[in-house]
Design an enzyme around this catalytic site. Structure first.
Site, PDB file in Angstrom:
ATOM      1  N   ASN A   1      -2.119   2.127   5.748  1.00 42.83           N
ATOM      2  CA  ASN A   1      -1.265   1.036   5.272  1.00 42.83           C
ATOM      3  C   ASN A   1      -0.834   0.266   6.510  1.00 42.83           C
ATOM      4  O   ASN A   1      -0.375   0.865   7.475  1.00 42.83           O
ATOM      5  CB  ASN A   1      -0.049   1.644   4.547  1.00 42.83           C
ATOM      6  CG  ASN A   1       1.079   0.658   4.335  1.00 42.83           C
ATOM      7  OD1 ASN A   1       0.852  -0.536   4.264  1.00 42.83           O
ATOM      8  ND2 ASN A   1       2.283   1.165   4.228  1.00 42.83           N
ATOM      9  N   GLY A   2      -1.025  -1.065   6.498  1.00 43.82           N
ATOM     10  CA  GLY A   2      -0.648  -1.865   7.661  1.00 43.82           C
ATOM     11  C   GLY A   2      -1.798  -2.772   8.067  1.00 43.82           C
ATOM     12  O   GLY A   2      -2.719  -3.012   7.273  1.00 43.82           O
TER      13      GLY A   2
ATOM     14  N   ARG B   1       4.034  -0.129  -4.712  1.00 40.04           N
ATOM     15  CA  ARG B   1       3.748  -0.622  -3.364  1.00 40.04           C
ATOM     16  C   ARG B   1       2.442  -1.392  -3.282  1.00 40.04           C
ATOM     17  O   ARG B   1       2.110  -1.966  -2.235  1.00 40.04           O
ATOM     18  CB  ARG B   1       3.698   0.548  -2.381  1.00 40.04           C
ATOM     19  CG  ARG B   1       4.970   1.353  -2.323  1.00 40.04           C
ATOM     20  CD  ARG B   1       4.848   2.458  -1.323  1.00 40.04           C
ATOM     21  NE  ARG B   1       4.649   1.925   0.011  1.00 40.04           N
ATOM     22  CZ  ARG B   1       5.620   1.547   0.815  1.00 40.04           C
ATOM     23  NH1 ARG B   1       6.866   1.657   0.428  1.00 40.04           N
ATOM     24  NH2 ARG B   1       5.365   1.073   2.012  1.00 40.04           N
TER      25      ARG B   1
ATOM     26  N   GLU C   1      18.689 -16.484  -7.139  1.00 39.57           N
ATOM     27  CA  GLU C   1      18.176 -15.155  -7.466  1.00 39.57           C
ATOM     28  C   GLU C   1      17.602 -15.139  -8.895  1.00 39.57           C
ATOM     29  O   GLU C   1      16.531 -14.574  -9.139  1.00 39.57           O
ATOM     30  CB  GLU C   1      19.287 -14.111  -7.293  1.00 39.57           C
ATOM     31  CG  GLU C   1      18.963 -12.711  -7.792  1.00 39.57           C
ATOM     32  CD  GLU C   1      17.716 -12.093  -7.202  1.00 39.57           C
ATOM     33  OE1 GLU C   1      17.156 -12.639  -6.239  1.00 39.57           O
ATOM     34  OE2 GLU C   1      17.277 -11.059  -7.734  1.00 39.57           O
TER      35      GLU C   1
ATOM     36  N   HIS D   1      19.545 -36.205  -6.726  1.00 41.49           N
ATOM     37  CA  HIS D   1      18.903 -36.598  -5.468  1.00 41.49           C
ATOM     38  C   HIS D   1      17.394 -36.377  -5.504  1.00 41.49           C
ATOM     39  O   HIS D   1      16.765 -36.322  -4.447  1.00 41.49           O
ATOM     40  CB  HIS D   1      19.537 -35.836  -4.297  1.00 41.49           C
ATOM     41  CG  HIS D   1      20.979 -36.177  -4.096  1.00 41.49           C
ATOM     42  ND1 HIS D   1      21.399 -37.410  -3.644  1.00 41.49           N
ATOM     43  CD2 HIS D   1      22.106 -35.453  -4.327  1.00 41.49           C
ATOM     44  CE1 HIS D   1      22.727 -37.429  -3.580  1.00 41.49           C
ATOM     45  NE2 HIS D   1      23.183 -36.261  -4.004  1.00 41.49           N
TER      46      HIS D   1
ATOM     47  N   LYS E   1       6.385  -3.955  -3.803  1.00 46.26           N
ATOM     48  CA  LYS E   1       7.840  -3.805  -3.622  1.00 46.26           C
ATOM     49  C   LYS E   1       8.274  -3.852  -2.167  1.00 46.26           C
ATOM     50  O   LYS E   1       9.213  -4.538  -1.823  1.00 46.26           O
ATOM     51  CB  LYS E   1       8.306  -2.496  -4.253  1.00 46.26           C
ATOM     52  CG  LYS E   1       9.805  -2.313  -4.088  1.00 46.26           C
ATOM     53  CD  LYS E   1      10.459  -1.890  -5.354  1.00 46.26           C
ATOM     54  CE  LYS E   1      11.958  -2.022  -5.295  1.00 46.26           C
ATOM     55  NZ  LYS E   1      12.437  -3.329  -5.729  1.00 46.26           N
TER      56      LYS E   1
ATOM     57  N   LYS F   1      13.741 -14.251  -9.804  1.00 46.82           N
ATOM     58  CA  LYS F   1      13.412 -13.188 -10.759  1.00 46.82           C
ATOM     59  C   LYS F   1      12.524 -13.751 -11.863  1.00 46.82           C
ATOM     60  O   LYS F   1      11.541 -13.157 -12.268  1.00 46.82           O
ATOM     61  CB  LYS F   1      14.723 -12.644 -11.352  1.00 46.82           C
ATOM     62  CG  LYS F   1      14.773 -11.219 -11.672  1.00 46.82           C
ATOM     63  CD  LYS F   1      15.137 -10.309 -10.523  1.00 46.82           C
ATOM     64  CE  LYS F   1      14.373 -10.531  -9.254  1.00 46.82           C
ATOM     65  NZ  LYS F   1      14.861  -9.791  -8.114  1.00 46.82           N
TER      66      LYS F   1
ATOM     67  N   CYS G   1       0.841  -1.186   0.000  1.00 42.48           N
ATOM     68  CA  CYS G   1       0.000   0.000   0.000  1.00 42.48           C
ATOM     69  C   CYS G   1       0.882   1.243   0.000  1.00 42.48           C
ATOM     70  O   CYS G   1       1.911   1.290   0.656  1.00 42.48           O
ATOM     71  CB  CYS G   1      -0.940   0.098   1.192  1.00 42.48           C
ATOM     72  SG  CYS G   1      -2.082  -1.269   1.343  1.00 42.48           S
TER      73      CYS G   1
ATOM     74  N   GLU H   1       8.957 -14.755 -10.653  1.00 45.06           N
ATOM     75  CA  GLU H   1       8.252 -13.570 -10.160  1.00 45.06           C
ATOM     76  C   GLU H   1       7.588 -12.785 -11.292  1.00 45.06           C
ATOM     77  O   GLU H   1       6.467 -12.308 -11.146  1.00 45.06           O
ATOM     78  CB  GLU H   1       9.310 -12.702  -9.465  1.00 45.06           C
ATOM     79  CG  GLU H   1       8.824 -11.480  -8.766  1.00 45.06           C
ATOM     80  CD  GLU H   1       9.988 -10.686  -8.154  1.00 45.06           C
ATOM     81  OE1 GLU H   1      11.168 -10.990  -8.435  1.00 45.06           O
ATOM     82  OE2 GLU H   1       9.693  -9.755  -7.406  1.00 45.06           O
TER      83      GLU H   1
ATOM     84  N   TRP I   1      -2.714  -2.746  -1.664  1.00 45.29           N
ATOM     85  CA  TRP I   1      -2.322  -4.155  -1.785  1.00 45.29           C
ATOM     86  C   TRP I   1      -3.133  -4.845  -0.707  1.00 45.29           C
ATOM     87  O   TRP I   1      -2.872  -4.702   0.485  1.00 45.29           O
ATOM     88  CB  TRP I   1      -0.830  -4.300  -1.529  1.00 45.29           C
ATOM     89  CG  TRP I   1      -0.288  -5.671  -1.749  1.00 45.29           C
ATOM     90  CD1 TRP I   1       0.172  -6.195  -2.918  1.00 45.29           C
ATOM     91  CD2 TRP I   1      -0.115  -6.702  -0.771  1.00 45.29           C
ATOM     92  NE1 TRP I   1       0.602  -7.486  -2.724  1.00 45.29           N
ATOM     93  CE2 TRP I   1       0.438  -7.827  -1.425  1.00 45.29           C
ATOM     94  CE3 TRP I   1      -0.395  -6.796   0.600  1.00 45.29           C
ATOM     95  CZ2 TRP I   1       0.730  -9.022  -0.752  1.00 45.29           C
ATOM     96  CZ3 TRP I   1      -0.102  -7.987   1.260  1.00 45.29           C
ATOM     97  CH2 TRP I   1       0.455  -9.070   0.582  1.00 45.29           C
TER      98      TRP I   1
HETATM   99  C1  F6R Z   1      12.213  -9.801  -5.527  1.00 50.06           C
HETATM  100  C2  F6R Z   1      12.155  -8.779  -4.494  1.00 50.06           C
HETATM  101  C3  F6R Z   1      11.797  -9.205  -3.120  1.00 50.06           C
HETATM  102  C4  F6R Z   1      12.574  -8.375  -2.085  1.00 50.06           C
HETATM  103  C5  F6R Z   1      12.098  -8.724  -0.666  1.00 50.06           C
HETATM  104  C6  F6R Z   1      12.931  -8.017   0.396  1.00 50.06           C
HETATM  105  O1  F6R Z   1      12.567  -9.271  -6.755  1.00 50.06           O
HETATM  106  O2  F6R Z   1      12.358  -7.633  -4.758  1.00 50.06           O
HETATM  107  O3  F6R Z   1      12.023 -10.552  -2.927  1.00 50.06           O
HETATM  108  O4  F6R Z   1      13.932  -8.644  -2.230  1.00 50.06           O
HETATM  109  O5  F6R Z   1      10.764  -8.382  -0.521  1.00 50.06           O
HETATM  110  O6  F6R Z   1      12.899  -6.637   0.225  1.00 50.06           O
HETATM  111  P1  F6R Z   1      13.944  -5.687   0.924  1.00 50.06           P
HETATM  112  O7  F6R Z   1      15.273  -5.935   0.329  1.00 50.06           O
HETATM  113  O8  F6R Z   1      13.426  -4.312   0.696  1.00 50.06           O
HETATM  114  O9  F6R Z   1      13.943  -6.055   2.383  1.00 50.06           O
END
Ligand code: F6R
Length: 575
Positions: free
Chosen positions: A100-101, A27, A450, A473, A570, A454, A2, A457, A74
């Site tokens: 937000n929360g 967000r 990673e 395995h 994010k 990516k 949010c 996602e 969100w």
């Molecule tokens: C994936 C991504 C998330 C963040 C995670 C932690 O692309 O961006 O997995 O890495 O939500 O976020 P931060 O680094 O802000 O604590």
């Protein structure tokens, strides 16, 4: 999770808020709304959908007034629908509020609100009704402070009331970010700095439990006990352009390309004090979530190589398995510095010395840590972390190996970005697949994790990553004719063993795609991306760039907006 924005001043509130919401959309993007106060009356428009569509359909910017609030959602409590979109009114439209929360005691609070009519299923609406109730007996300031004192859980709140003759913005935060933007003859509040960057460079990060009242001529901040308090104003030197797409079709693509430039800035970050602390401790715990966890994992490998007892933890599980004490140094890595799981884990390590590695100056993580390393990567707007991952790696490498070892990094990143055309050609092939596997060995394994995160996602294709030795395995049962196996195969000490894993997968019909500087590996691959001649220490950087580009181009090929992957946001400020 949010985004909130509020404005009071002489400007057109609806325009400023709508622009800000567009910059906060990363967000949350399931619904959006705006409320403006004019002549003691509110006008409110909201609906489900993304900011761009809803704001133009409902003509947000035609609303008149110099004070207002906006919210991009969100969903946590209540399905995605118009009624559950923020802002929310009280019964009599004397209060409007965005939150937000999670208000954890909302059911209990609701029981005490006899006779109030609720229009949504959200936990947030209850706050508007409590404010309404308190306004019957108290001044607007007292009513707001009393309302906030009754709330449990986490909140960033922005509210307005028609009962306030001075037309001010009432705000509060606890465990959800909210920043004040200090302008000339105008004041702002928002969940994140980029929303306010076109208007001011002066910001105040509210502390946990702070409440504040903003008017066009200034602000008053109260601590959690209701006492007036001063908080530091910080100035950021971020250029507004860094929060714009700058000719790229998506923020993610821009931020992948930005890596070449920002890495230089990151390498100038101050790391000496943290390094002294790291040298002093033998036992080190590194906490993070998502992408940042992959950096944490890499960090733990490199520290272990240096003889430390280092362990990376997924932040949300640290409270169950971590046993930090005063002899443990705790390092938290978080791009946003506001991830609830990370903050909660850091607080759990109350006896330990703490270092934060973050991209966000003044964020909560910096305030609960003894030392902070800033990434200096500029704001990252794309939901999928890219440039902040490479920046985190650069900081880790600087701490472990020193800056001199990284002198060729910028050039290497620039060269790897040139492989975009080859990546673009592979993308249509992968876009049709339903499963993708990534394999690597040793220090390259966190990069495979990673790359896989990516990929899934933003492409919605199922993907998994393994140390190559693990295939036999169990996972080999999934490798059949044409299944893509993406191999991170730099010519280091892992290659000879990885070569065996490639053969195992190939024998079951796997389509091998490799990133390598080894001609033999390239030859046995269906397609290959070439790593240029470089210091083997830098291989992880060389590997991640084409894999970020791959995720991006497969996402585009599948008609997905990589900046807005479904169900994600994010900055994850709920546990
Ligand atoms: C994936 C991504 C998330 C963040 C995670 C932690 O692309 O961006 O997995 O890495 O939500 O976020 P931060 O680094 O802000 O604590």
């Amino acid at each position: 999770m949010c985004g909130i924005i509020g404005y009071v001043g002489l400007g057109k509130a609806s325009q400023i808020i709508t622009d800000g919401l567009k910059r906060l959309e990363y967000r949350g993007y399931d619904s959006v709304g705006i409320a403006v106060l004019k002549n003691k009356k509110f006008e409110l428009r909201k609906d489900k959908g993304m900011v761009g569509e809803v704001s133009s359909q409902l003509e947000f910017t035609t609303m008149d007034g110099n004070i207002g609030i906006g919210h991009t959602r969100w969903a946590t409590h209540g399905v995605v629908c118009t009624e559950n979109a923020h802002p929310h009114f009280d019964c009599n439209k004397t209060v409007v509020l965005a939150h937000n929360g999670v208000i954890e005691n909302f059911l209990q609070l609701k029981k005490g609100l006899n006779g109030h009519k609720f229009s949504s299923e959200t936990d947030s609406e209850v706050v508007a009704h409590i404010f309404e109730e308190n306004l019957k007996l108290l001044s607007p300031e007292e009513a707001f402070l009393t309302t906030i004192s009754s709330l449990g859980g986490s909140y960033a709140i922005a509210a307005l009331s028609t009962n306030d003759p001075e037309e001010r913005l009432f705000i509060a935060r606890r465990n959800s970010p909210l920043i004040i933007g200090v302008g000339k003859g105008e004041m702002f509040c928002a969940s994140d700095i980029p929303a306010m960057l076109p208007y001011t460079r002066s910001f105040i990060h509210l502390e946990e439990g702070d409440r504040a009242i903003l008017s066009k001529s200034g602000y008053t901040i109260y601590d959690p006990e209701g006492k007036k308090i001063n908080r530091e104003i910080i100035t950021v030197d971020w250029n507004f352009d860094v929060a714009q797409k700058g000719g790229y079709s998506h923020f993610m693509l821009k931020e992948i390309h930005d890596q070449e430039h920002f890495i230089g800035q990151t390498l100038h970050s101050e790391t000496d004090k943290a390094k002294v602390m790291i040298d002093k401790f033998e036992k080190i715990h590194i906490l993070a979530a998502g992408t940042s966890y992959h950096s944490a994992l890499l960090f733990s490998y490199l520290l272990s190589e240096k003889g430390k007892i280092a362990q990376a933890f997924v932040a949300s599980d640290y409270q169950f398995i971590g046993k930090p004490d005063e002899k443990t140094l705790v390092i938290a890595i978080s791009q946003s510095g506001e991830t609830a799981d990370v903050l909660q884990a850091l607080r759990y390590a109350s006896k330990s010395k703490k270092i934060a590695i973050t991209n966000t100056i003044g964020s909560t993580i910096t305030r609960i840590s003894d030392e902070t390393i800033l990434l200096n990567a500029g704001p990252e707007v794309g939901v999928a972390a890219t440039k902040t991952f490479t920046s985190q790696m650069a900081i880790i490498y600087k701490i472990i190996y020193g800056k001199v070892k990284l002198s060729a990094l910028q050039k290497l990143i620039a060269t790897m970005l040139e492989c975009e055309e080859s990546v673009r050609k592979i993308a249509p092939l992968l876009a049709k697949k339903s499963n993708v596997f990534f394999i690597a060995r040793g220090k390259n394994v966190p990069i495979a994790y990673e790359a896989s995160l990516k990929f899934k996602e933003i492409t919605y294709i199922s993907s998994e990553a393994y140390p190559g030795g693990e295939l036999k395995h169990g996972t080999l049962s999934l490798i059949t004719e044409g299944v893509p196996v993406i191999v991170l195969a730099p010519n280091d000490q892992t290659l000879s063993k990885l070569a065996g894993n490639i053969q195992e997968a190939k024998a079951r019909g796997a389509m091998i795609l490799s990133i390598t500087d080894d001609p033999e590996t390239a030859k046995i691959s269906y397609q290959s991306i070439q790593i240029p001649k470089c210091d083997p220490l830098l291989y992880p950087f060389a590997l991640i760039i084409p894999l970020q580009l791959l995720a991006y181009h497969v996402s585009i090929e599948r008609g997905i907006n990589p900046d807005r992957p479904r169900n994600l946001a994010k900055s994850v400020t709920v546990e």
